[in-house]
Design a protein around this motif. Structure first.
Motif, PDB file in Angstrom:
ATOM      1  N   SER A  53       0.828  -1.209   0.000  1.00 13.37           N
ATOM      2  CA  SER A  53       0.000   0.000   0.000  1.00 13.37           C
ATOM      3  C   SER A  53       0.862   1.259   0.000  1.00 13.37           C
ATOM      4  O   SER A  53       0.523   2.240  -0.676  1.00 13.37           O
ATOM      5  N   LYS A  54       1.977   1.236   0.723  1.00  9.20           N
ATOM      6  CA  LYS A  54       2.877   2.395   0.715  1.00  9.20           C
ATOM      7  C   LYS A  54       3.528   2.551  -0.657  1.00  9.20           C
ATOM      8  O   LYS A  54       3.732   3.672  -1.140  1.00  9.20           O
ATOM      9  N   ALA A  55       3.851   1.431  -1.284  1.00 13.64           N
ATOM     10  CA  ALA A  55       4.451   1.477  -2.618  1.00 13.64           C
ATOM     11  C   ALA A  55       3.449   2.051  -3.623  1.00 13.64           C
ATOM     12  O   ALA A  55       3.813   2.863  -4.476  1.00 13.64           O
ATOM     13  N   LYS A  56       2.186   1.638  -3.503  1.00 12.02           N
ATOM     14  CA  LYS A  56       1.141   2.170  -4.394  1.00 12.02           C
ATOM     15  C   LYS A  56       0.970   3.665  -4.163  1.00 12.02           C
ATOM     16  O   LYS A  56       0.805   4.439  -5.112  1.00 12.02           O
ATOM     17  N   ALA A  57       1.007   4.086  -2.896  1.00 10.79           N
ATOM     18  CA  ALA A  57       0.867   5.510  -2.574  1.00 10.79           C
ATOM     19  C   ALA A  57       2.004   6.311  -3.205  1.00 10.79           C
ATOM     20  O   ALA A  57       1.781   7.416  -3.719  1.00 10.79           O
ATOM     21  N   LYS A  58       3.201   5.743  -3.192  1.00 11.90           N
ATOM     22  CA  LYS A  58       4.351   6.425  -3.806  1.00 11.90           C
ATOM     23  C   LYS A  58       4.142   6.554  -5.315  1.00 11.90           C
ATOM     24  O   LYS A  58       4.473   7.580  -5.915  1.00 11.90           O
ATOM     25  N   GLN A  59       3.563   5.526  -5.928  1.00 10.83           N
ATOM     26  CA  GLN A  59       3.285   5.574  -7.359  1.00 10.83           C
ATOM     27  C   GLN A  59       2.261   6.670  -7.669  1.00 10.83           C
ATOM     28  O   GLN A  59       2.420   7.426  -8.637  1.00 10.83           O
ATOM     29  N   VAL A  60       1.226   6.759  -6.844  1.00 12.83           N
ATOM     30  CA  VAL A  60       0.188   7.770  -7.053  1.00 12.83           C
ATOM     31  C   VAL A  60       0.774   9.167  -6.877  1.00 12.83           C
ATOM     32  O   VAL A  60       0.501  10.072  -7.670  1.00 12.83           O
ATOM     33  N   LYS A  61       1.598   9.328  -5.851  1.00 15.09           N
ATOM     34  CA  LYS A  61       2.245  10.626  -5.619  1.00 15.09           C
ATOM     35  C   LYS A  61       3.107  11.013  -6.821  1.00 15.09           C
ATOM     36  O   LYS A  61       3.104  12.164  -7.260  1.00 15.09           O
ATOM     37  N   GLY A  62       3.828  10.047  -7.361  1.00  8.53           N
ATOM     38  CA  GLY A  62       4.656  10.300  -8.540  1.00  8.53           C
ATOM     39  C   GLY A  62       3.817  10.683  -9.744  1.00  8.53           C
ATOM     40  O   GLY A  62       4.185  11.565 -10.524  1.00  8.53           O
ATOM     41  N   LYS A  63       2.676  10.017  -9.899  1.00 12.55           N
ATOM     42  CA  LYS A  63       1.780  10.320 -11.016  1.00 12.55           C
ATOM     43  C   LYS A  63       1.263  11.757 -10.901  1.00 12.55           C
ATOM     44  O   LYS A  63       1.193  12.490 -11.893  1.00 12.55           O
ATOM     45  N   MET A  64       0.917  12.151  -9.669  1.00  8.51           N
ATOM     46  CA  MET A  64       0.428  13.513  -9.453  1.00  8.51           C
ATOM     47  C   MET A  64       1.530  14.534  -9.728  1.00  8.51           C
ATOM     48  O   MET A  64       1.287  15.583 -10.327  1.00  8.51           O
ATOM     49  N   LYS A  65       2.742  14.221  -9.299  1.00  9.50           N
ATOM     50  CA  LYS A  65       3.868  15.127  -9.516  1.00  9.50           C
ATOM     51  C   LYS A  65       4.153  15.261 -11.012  1.00  9.50           C
ATOM     52  O   LYS A  65       4.421  16.354 -11.513  1.00  9.50           O
ATOM     53  N   GLU A  66       4.057  14.141 -11.726  1.00 12.57           N
ATOM     54  CA  GLU A  66       4.276  14.178 -13.180  1.00 12.57           C
ATOM     55  C   GLU A  66       3.208  15.039 -13.858  1.00 12.57           C
ATOM     56  O   GLU A  66       3.513  15.852 -14.734  1.00 12.57           O
ATOM     57  N   ALA A  67       1.962  14.883 -13.437  1.00  9.69           N
ATOM     58  CA  ALA A  67       0.869  15.665 -14.021  1.00  9.69           C
ATOM     59  C   ALA A  67       1.042  17.153 -13.723  1.00  9.69           C
ATOM     60  O   ALA A  67       0.810  18.000 -14.595  1.00  9.69           O
ATOM     61  N   ALA A  68       1.458  17.472 -12.496  1.00 14.20           N
ATOM     62  CA  ALA A  68       1.684  18.879 -12.140  1.00 14.20           C
ATOM     63  C   ALA A  68       2.815  19.455 -12.979  1.00 14.20           C
ATOM     64  O   ALA A  68       2.733  20.596 -13.456  1.00 14.20           O
ATOM     65  N   GLY A  69       3.863  18.683 -13.169  1.00 13.91           N
ATOM     66  CA  GLY A  69       4.980  19.131 -14.002  1.00 13.91           C
ATOM     67  C   GLY A  69       4.563  19.353 -15.436  1.00 13.91           C
ATOM     68  O   GLY A  69       4.999  20.300 -16.091  1.00 13.91           O
ATOM     69  N   LYS A  70       3.687  18.491 -15.922  1.00 15.63           N
ATOM     70  CA  LYS A  70       3.190  18.652 -17.290  1.00 15.63           C
ATOM     71  C   LYS A  70       2.347  19.923 -17.400  1.00 15.63           C
ATOM     72  O   LYS A  70       2.484  20.685 -18.358  1.00 15.63           O
ATOM     73  N   ALA A  71       1.496  20.158 -16.398  1.00 13.74           N
ATOM     74  CA  ALA A  71       0.629  21.340 -16.415  1.00 13.74           C
ATOM     75  C   ALA A  71       1.442  22.630 -16.345  1.00 13.74           C
ATOM     76  O   ALA A  71       1.075  23.634 -16.956  1.00 13.74           O
ATOM     77  N   MET A  72       2.541  22.595 -15.591  1.00  8.39           N
ATOM     78  CA  MET A  72       3.372  23.797 -15.433  1.00  8.39           C
ATOM     79  C   MET A  72       4.519  23.837 -16.436  1.00  8.39           C
ATOM     80  O   MET A  72       5.347  24.742 -16.382  1.00  8.39           O
ATOM     81  N   ASP A  73       4.580  22.851 -17.313  1.00  7.81           N
ATOM     82  CA  ASP A  73       5.646  22.738 -18.300  1.00  7.81           C
ATOM     83  C   ASP A  73       7.019  22.726 -17.619  1.00  7.81           C
ATOM     84  O   ASP A  73       7.940  23.410 -18.034  1.00  7.81           O
ATOM     85  N   ASP A  74       7.111  21.922 -16.551  1.00  9.03           N
ATOM     86  CA  ASP A  74       8.339  21.794 -15.771  1.00  9.03           C
ATOM     87  C   ASP A  74       8.900  20.386 -15.996  1.00  9.03           C
ATOM     88  O   ASP A  74       8.427  19.414 -15.419  1.00  9.03           O
TER      89      ASP A  74
END
Length: 57
Positions: free
Chosen positions: A4-25
């Motif tokens: 479950s912690k590993a899955k949470a890390k994956q979700v956090k990474g997905k959110m960070k990737e999406a935020a980076g895409k939105a901000m063009d970072d």
């Protein structure tokens, strides 16, 4: 680490990737992808440990 912690890390990474895409970072996108990969490796290691425990080794 638990699955479950590993899955949470994956979700956090997905959110960070999406935020980076939105901000063009590109740096943030790369961090997100790396975090997802790390979570996937941890999840796989947890599965292997579970199988080893179940088999009695």
């Amino acid at each position: 680490m638990s699955k479950s912690k590993a899955k949470a890390k994956q979700v956090k990474g997905k959110m960070k990737e999406a935020a980076g895409k939105a901000m063009d970072d590109q740096g943030m996108r790369a961090e997100g992808r790396a975090e997802q990969a790390h979570g996937q490796m941890q999840e796989a290691a947890s599965k292997v440990a579970d199988r080893a425990r179940r088999s009695g080794r």
